[in-house]
Design a protein around this motif. Structure first.
Motif, PDB file in Angstrom:
ATOM      1  N   VAL A 219       0.861  -1.178   0.000  1.00  0.00           N
ATOM      2  CA  VAL A 219       0.000   0.000   0.000  1.00  0.00           C
ATOM      3  C   VAL A 219       0.899   1.229   0.000  1.00  0.00           C
ATOM      4  CG1 VAL A 219      -1.699   1.299   1.330  1.00  0.00           C
ATOM      5  CG2 VAL A 219      -1.907  -1.183   1.137  1.00  0.00           C
ATOM      6  N   ILE A 220       0.645   2.123  -0.930  1.00  0.00           N
ATOM      7  CA  ILE A 220       1.457   3.340  -1.033  1.00  0.00           C
ATOM      8  C   ILE A 220       0.585   4.520  -0.623  1.00  0.00           C
ATOM      9  CG2 ILE A 220       2.874   4.762  -2.565  1.00  0.00           C
ATOM     10  CD1 ILE A 220       2.905   2.223  -4.475  1.00  0.00           C
ATOM     11  N   ASP A 221       0.890   5.083   0.539  1.00  0.00           N
ATOM     12  CA  ASP A 221       0.099   6.210   1.031  1.00  0.00           C
ATOM     13  C   ASP A 221       0.621   7.484   0.379  1.00  0.00           C
ATOM     14  OD1 ASP A 221      -1.316   8.113   2.385  1.00  0.00           O
ATOM     15  OD2 ASP A 221      -0.999   7.242   4.360  1.00  0.00           O
ATOM     16  N   THR A 222      -0.281   8.171  -0.343  1.00  0.00           N
ATOM     17  CA  THR A 222       0.140   9.390  -1.044  1.00  0.00           C
ATOM     18  C   THR A 222       0.262  10.570  -0.079  1.00  0.00           C
ATOM     19  OG1 THR A 222      -2.127  10.103  -1.452  1.00  0.00           O
ATOM     20  CG2 THR A 222      -1.137   8.630  -3.082  1.00  0.00           C
ATOM     21  N   GLY A 223      -0.238  10.407   1.122  1.00  0.00           N
ATOM     22  CA  GLY A 223      -0.223  11.507   2.087  1.00  0.00           C
ATOM     23  C   GLY A 223      -1.304  12.539   1.805  1.00  0.00           C
ATOM     24  N   LEU A 224      -1.975  12.419   0.661  1.00  0.00           N
ATOM     25  CA  LEU A 224      -2.987  13.416   0.294  1.00  0.00           C
ATOM     26  C   LEU A 224      -4.334  13.062   0.925  1.00  0.00           C
ATOM     27  CD1 LEU A 224      -1.893  13.549  -3.405  1.00  0.00           C
ATOM     28  CD2 LEU A 224      -2.002  15.565  -1.934  1.00  0.00           C
ATOM     29  N   ARG A 225      -4.935  14.026   1.573  1.00  0.00           N
ATOM     30  CA  ARG A 225      -6.248  13.839   2.197  1.00  0.00           C
ATOM     31  C   ARG A 225      -7.151  14.944   1.694  1.00  0.00           C
ATOM     32  NH1 ARG A 225      -3.753  10.050   3.214  1.00  0.00           N
ATOM     33  NH2 ARG A 225      -2.955   9.264   5.170  1.00  0.00           N
ATOM     34  N   ARG A 226      -8.392  14.610   1.431  1.00  0.00           N
ATOM     35  CA  ARG A 226      -9.324  15.637   0.971  1.00  0.00           C
ATOM     36  C   ARG A 226     -10.474  15.738   1.953  1.00  0.00           C
ATOM     37  NH1 ARG A 226     -11.826  15.723  -5.040  1.00  0.00           N
ATOM     38  NH2 ARG A 226     -10.290  17.100  -5.961  1.00  0.00           N
ATOM     39  N   SER A 227     -10.821  16.964   2.310  1.00  0.00           N
ATOM     40  CA  SER A 227     -11.845  17.103   3.344  1.00  0.00           C
ATOM     41  C   SER A 227     -13.238  16.819   2.796  1.00  0.00           C
ATOM     42  CB  SER A 227     -11.778  18.497   3.943  1.00  0.00           C
ATOM     43  OG  SER A 227     -11.875  19.432   2.898  1.00  0.00           O
ATOM     44  N   LEU A 350      -2.549   4.173  -2.945  1.00  0.00           N
ATOM     45  CA  LEU A 350      -2.493   3.275  -4.099  1.00  0.00           C
ATOM     46  C   LEU A 350      -2.251   1.877  -3.556  1.00  0.00           C
ATOM     47  CD1 LEU A 350       0.047   5.245  -6.336  1.00  0.00           C
ATOM     48  CD2 LEU A 350      -2.407   5.095  -6.734  1.00  0.00           C
ATOM     49  N   VAL A 351      -2.703   0.861  -4.294  1.00  0.00           N
ATOM     50  CA  VAL A 351      -2.337  -0.500  -3.937  1.00  0.00           C
ATOM     51  C   VAL A 351      -1.554  -1.087  -5.101  1.00  0.00           C
ATOM     52  CG1 VAL A 351      -4.541  -1.528  -4.740  1.00  0.00           C
ATOM     53  CG2 VAL A 351      -3.121  -2.756  -3.096  1.00  0.00           C
ATOM     54  N   ALA A 352      -0.453  -1.778  -4.766  1.00  0.00           N
ATOM     55  CA  ALA A 352       0.307  -2.497  -5.798  1.00  0.00           C
ATOM     56  C   ALA A 352       0.234  -3.983  -5.478  1.00  0.00           C
ATOM     57  CB  ALA A 352       1.756  -2.032  -5.803  1.00  0.00           C
ATOM     58  N   VAL A 353      -0.074  -4.794  -6.480  1.00  0.00           N
ATOM     59  CA  VAL A 353      -0.014  -6.251  -6.328  1.00  0.00           C
ATOM     60  C   VAL A 353       1.058  -6.701  -7.307  1.00  0.00           C
ATOM     61  CG1 VAL A 353      -1.295  -8.400  -6.320  1.00  0.00           C
ATOM     62  CG2 VAL A 353      -2.513  -6.251  -5.908  1.00  0.00           C
ATOM     63  N   ALA A 354       2.174  -7.155  -6.774  1.00  0.00           N
ATOM     64  CA  ALA A 354       3.337  -7.383  -7.635  1.00  0.00           C
ATOM     65  C   ALA A 354       4.178  -8.544  -7.109  1.00  0.00           C
ATOM     66  CB  ALA A 354       4.189  -6.106  -7.677  1.00  0.00           C
ATOM     67  N   ALA A 355       5.085  -9.009  -7.961  1.00  0.00           N
ATOM     68  CA  ALA A 355       6.007 -10.070  -7.547  1.00  0.00           C
ATOM     69  C   ALA A 355       6.772  -9.600  -6.304  1.00  0.00           C
ATOM     70  CB  ALA A 355       6.975 -10.352  -8.693  1.00  0.00           C
ATOM     71  N   GLN A 356       7.002 -10.543  -5.366  1.00  0.00           N
ATOM     72  CA  GLN A 356       7.713 -10.197  -4.118  1.00  0.00           C
ATOM     73  C   GLN A 356       8.990  -9.413  -4.416  1.00  0.00           C
ATOM     74  OE1 GLN A 356       6.959 -11.201  -0.929  1.00  0.00           O
ATOM     75  NE2 GLN A 356       5.623 -13.008  -1.111  1.00  0.00           N
ATOM     76  N   GLU A 357       9.724  -9.888  -5.437  1.00  0.00           N
ATOM     77  CA  GLU A 357      11.046  -9.278  -5.678  1.00  0.00           C
ATOM     78  C   GLU A 357      10.950  -7.919  -6.383  1.00  0.00           C
ATOM     79  OE1 GLU A 357      10.135 -12.299  -6.550  1.00  0.00           O
ATOM     80  OE2 GLU A 357      10.268 -12.569  -8.710  1.00  0.00           O
ATOM     81  N   ALA A 358       9.722  -7.466  -6.688  1.00  0.00           N
ATOM     82  CA  ALA A 358       9.582  -6.165  -7.355  1.00  0.00           C
ATOM     83  C   ALA A 358       9.513  -5.012  -6.351  1.00  0.00           C
ATOM     84  CB  ALA A 358       8.352  -6.162  -8.259  1.00  0.00           C
ATOM     85  N   GLY A 359       9.689  -5.319  -5.050  1.00  0.00           N
ATOM     86  CA  GLY A 359       9.644  -4.272  -4.019  1.00  0.00           C
ATOM     87  C   GLY A 359      10.625  -3.136  -4.326  1.00  0.00           C
ATOM     88  N   ALA A 360      11.802  -3.493  -4.844  1.00  0.00           N
ATOM     89  CA  ALA A 360      12.823  -2.470  -5.126  1.00  0.00           C
ATOM     90  C   ALA A 360      12.354  -1.540  -6.237  1.00  0.00           C
ATOM     91  CB  ALA A 360      14.135  -3.136  -5.509  1.00  0.00           C
ATOM     92  N   ALA A 361      11.626  -2.099  -7.219  1.00  0.00           N
ATOM     93  CA  ALA A 361      11.131  -1.264  -8.329  1.00  0.00           C
ATOM     94  C   ALA A 361      10.109  -0.256  -7.799  1.00  0.00           C
ATOM     95  CB  ALA A 361      10.499  -2.154  -9.406  1.00  0.00           C
ATOM     96  N   ILE A 362       9.268  -0.697  -6.843  1.00  0.00           N
ATOM     97  CA  ILE A 362       8.272   0.221  -6.257  1.00  0.00           C
ATOM     98  C   ILE A 362       8.997   1.321  -5.475  1.00  0.00           C
ATOM     99  CG2 ILE A 362       6.356   0.397  -4.609  1.00  0.00           C
ATOM    100  CD1 ILE A 362       5.566  -2.468  -5.366  1.00  0.00           C
ATOM    101  N   ASP A 363       9.966   0.912  -4.653  1.00  0.00           N
ATOM    102  CA  ASP A 363      10.704   1.899  -3.842  1.00  0.00           C
ATOM    103  C   ASP A 363      11.428   2.905  -4.720  1.00  0.00           C
ATOM    104  OD1 ASP A 363       9.857   0.698  -1.576  1.00  0.00           O
ATOM    105  OD2 ASP A 363      11.685  -0.450  -1.230  1.00  0.00           O
ATOM    106  N   MET A 381       4.320  -2.874   3.053  1.00  0.00           N
ATOM    107  CA  MET A 381       3.787  -4.169   2.632  1.00  0.00           C
ATOM    108  C   MET A 381       2.870  -4.715   3.716  1.00  0.00           C
ATOM    109  SD  MET A 381       6.467  -6.729   0.955  1.00  0.00           S
ATOM    110  CE  MET A 381       7.348  -6.190  -0.475  1.00  0.00           C
ATOM    111  N   PHE A 382       1.745  -5.277   3.308  1.00  0.00           N
ATOM    112  CA  PHE A 382       0.829  -5.848   4.294  1.00  0.00           C
ATOM    113  C   PHE A 382       0.622  -7.330   4.043  1.00  0.00           C
ATOM    114  CE2 PHE A 382      -0.577  -1.349   4.510  1.00  0.00           C
ATOM    115  CZ  PHE A 382      -0.364  -1.165   5.860  1.00  0.00           C
ATOM    116  N   ARG A 383       0.362  -8.053   5.119  1.00  0.00           N
ATOM    117  CA  ARG A 383       0.064  -9.482   5.024  1.00  0.00           C
ATOM    118  C   ARG A 383      -1.447  -9.638   5.119  1.00  0.00           C
ATOM    119  NH1 ARG A 383       0.189 -13.559   8.449  1.00  0.00           N
ATOM    120  NH2 ARG A 383       0.309 -12.176  10.235  1.00  0.00           N
ATOM    121  N   PRO A 384      -2.051 -10.430   4.224  1.00  0.00           N
ATOM    122  CA  PRO A 384      -3.506 -10.628   4.302  1.00  0.00           C
ATOM    123  C   PRO A 384      -3.851 -11.554   5.472  1.00  0.00           C
ATOM    124  CG  PRO A 384      -2.609 -11.244   2.135  1.00  0.00           C
ATOM    125  CD  PRO A 384      -1.457 -11.122   3.072  1.00  0.00           C
ATOM    126  N   ILE A 385      -4.530 -11.022   6.478  1.00  0.00           N
ATOM    127  CA  ILE A 385      -4.864 -11.842   7.657  1.00  0.00           C
ATOM    128  C   ILE A 385      -6.357 -12.178   7.641  1.00  0.00           C
ATOM    129  CG2 ILE A 385      -2.991 -10.849   9.011  1.00  0.00           C
ATOM    130  CD1 ILE A 385      -5.157  -9.266  10.573  1.00  0.00           C
TER     131      ILE A 385
END
Ligand code: GLA
Length: 394
Positions: A219-227, A350-363, A381-385
């Motif tokens: 999950v990528i938090d954009t920091g943007l909030r709208r009232s 934003l949510v990204a669903v990607a290969a585990q090893e693609a974390g570096a590309a997101i960063d 990164m979140f784990r589905p519980i």
């Protein structure tokens, strides 16, 4: 101590400080991220959210032995000091709204249980959570479902996940005043670990869809909030209802894609675009579900890109910096996974669903975005519980 043990310890300590005794039971319900099916739940379609490893924990126990009234007492540990974070109301008198928003989430649940014919026993609860508030990860659904589970289980009611979700939704719709659909509450109530939840928002039938072990959810938090979120959300709902009415169908789920396209010249262009988002988004749920189960990252990339464009251009719930970030992450990921705006929009994540090893590309993409952006984005990164359940403490 892990994350959950720390939360339980906080709820226990808060309970002891507020009420002077030990709680006897604990309950949990998670936040969620939606993978696909955005602005579809209130149009009666299918959605595919998954629960994340961030939760609301409720510690519960019997009422004070001294009290002669049938009181429900609550303390919310994340909602200010001990005075503003406490609530107490009589279960025999009508339950009224408070000026304090979190109290309405509790009172609303107790009242909604009553409206469904379930009686809540006098009890005391302490609530602690770590679902980020206001980030689009459904902290309020986690809160509502956790409180609904605590009230019902403590009162000896054995309620199905669908009923817990309906109670929490009714509380939000009628007591808190938010016209949300049922997706978030169902994700909090019925999710299964390591799976997403394919949910039919009309029948509330659901089926867990396995998330392929090669994939990670970021999950990528954009920091943007709208009232204006609430009024814009309600406006989108009204627009969807107007189109359904125009075609004489119960909800946009019942609208045929071809029929919508043929009617374009007769429909107001905004309404047409709103409906086109919903109809195409519903078509995207199944391919994403299959790609998720099979680990097909190129399909995730393509379909999530379409989903983002549809939310941005047809449903108008994105913002330019979010589009920019989504594009940068998508380009960096290539065929290694997909990314799109998740939740109601107007800011958020934003949510990204990607290969585990693609974390570096997101960063890497986020790093480049942050060099030019006013507000830094942050990935986690979140784990589905699994969904709401009592916690067994040895
Ligand atoms: C919010 C609402 C949900 C759903 C999403 C959009 O999270 O609470 O019911 O409508 O927006 O998909």
């Amino acid at each position: 101590m892990d994350r959950r043990e720390r939360l339980i310890a906080r709820a226990r300590q808060g309970y002891r400080l507020a009420f002077g005794v030990e709680p006897s039971r604990f309950y949990a319900a998670p936040g969620r991220v939606n993978l696909i099916g955005e602005h579809v739940d209130y149009n009666d379609g299918f959605v595919l959210p998954c629960a994340i490893d961030r939760e609301t924990i409720v510690a519960a126990g019997p009422p004070s032995a001294q009290s002669k009234q049938k009181l429900f007492e609550a303390v919310a540990l994340d909602m200010g000091d001990m005075a503003s974070a406490r609530d107490s109301f009589d279960l025999v008198a009508p339950i009224v709204r408070s000026d304090n928003n979190w109290q309405n989430h509790v009172r609303g649940v107790v009242q909604a249980l009553g409206r469904y014919g379930h009686r809540v026993r006098p009890m005391r609860i302490a609530i602690a959570g770590d679902v980020p508030i206001g980030a689009g990860l459904s902290s309020s659904a986690a809160f509502g479902v956790a409180v609904a589970l605590a009230c019902s289980d403590y009162s000896g009611l054995d309620l199905a996940p669908e009923m817990l979700a309906k109670v929490a939704q009714l509380a939000e719709n009628d007591f808190v005043g938010c016209a949300c659909g049922i997706m978030d509450q169902m994700a909090a109530a019925a999710s299964v670990a390591d799976h997403a939840l394919l949910l039919d928002c009309r029948s509330l039938d659901f089926m867990p869809v396995p998330i392929h072990h090669s994939l990670a959810i970021t999950v990528i938090d954009t920091g943007l909030r709208r009232s204006l979120t609430e009024s814009a959300f309600n406006q989108r709902r009204a627009e969807c209802e107007a189109v359904a009415q125009h075609f004489g169908v119960k909800a946009l789920r019942d609208l045929d894609h071809g029929k919508l396209l043929l009617a374009e010249p007769d429909l107001d262009h905004t309404l047409f675009r709103r409906a086109r988002h919903v109809v195409t988004e519903m078509e995207r749920v199944e391919p994403i579900g299959i790609a998720l189960a099979k680990g097909k990252t190129a399909v995730l990339a393509e379909v999530m890109r379409e989903a983002h464009v549809s939310l941005s251009e047809d449903f108008d719930v994105s913002l330019p910096p979010i589009d920019r970030l989504a594009q940068m992450v998508a380009e960096s990921l290539g065929d290694a996974g997909g990314v799109r705006l998740t939740g109601a929009g107007f800011g958020g994540c934003l949510v990204a669903v990607a290969a585990q090893e693609a974390g570096a590309a997101i960063d890497d993409a986020i790093g480049r975005y942050n060099d030019e952006a006013d507000l830094p984005a942050r990935a986690e990164m979140f784990r589905p519980i699994s969904g709401a359940a009592p916690i067994l403490i040895e």
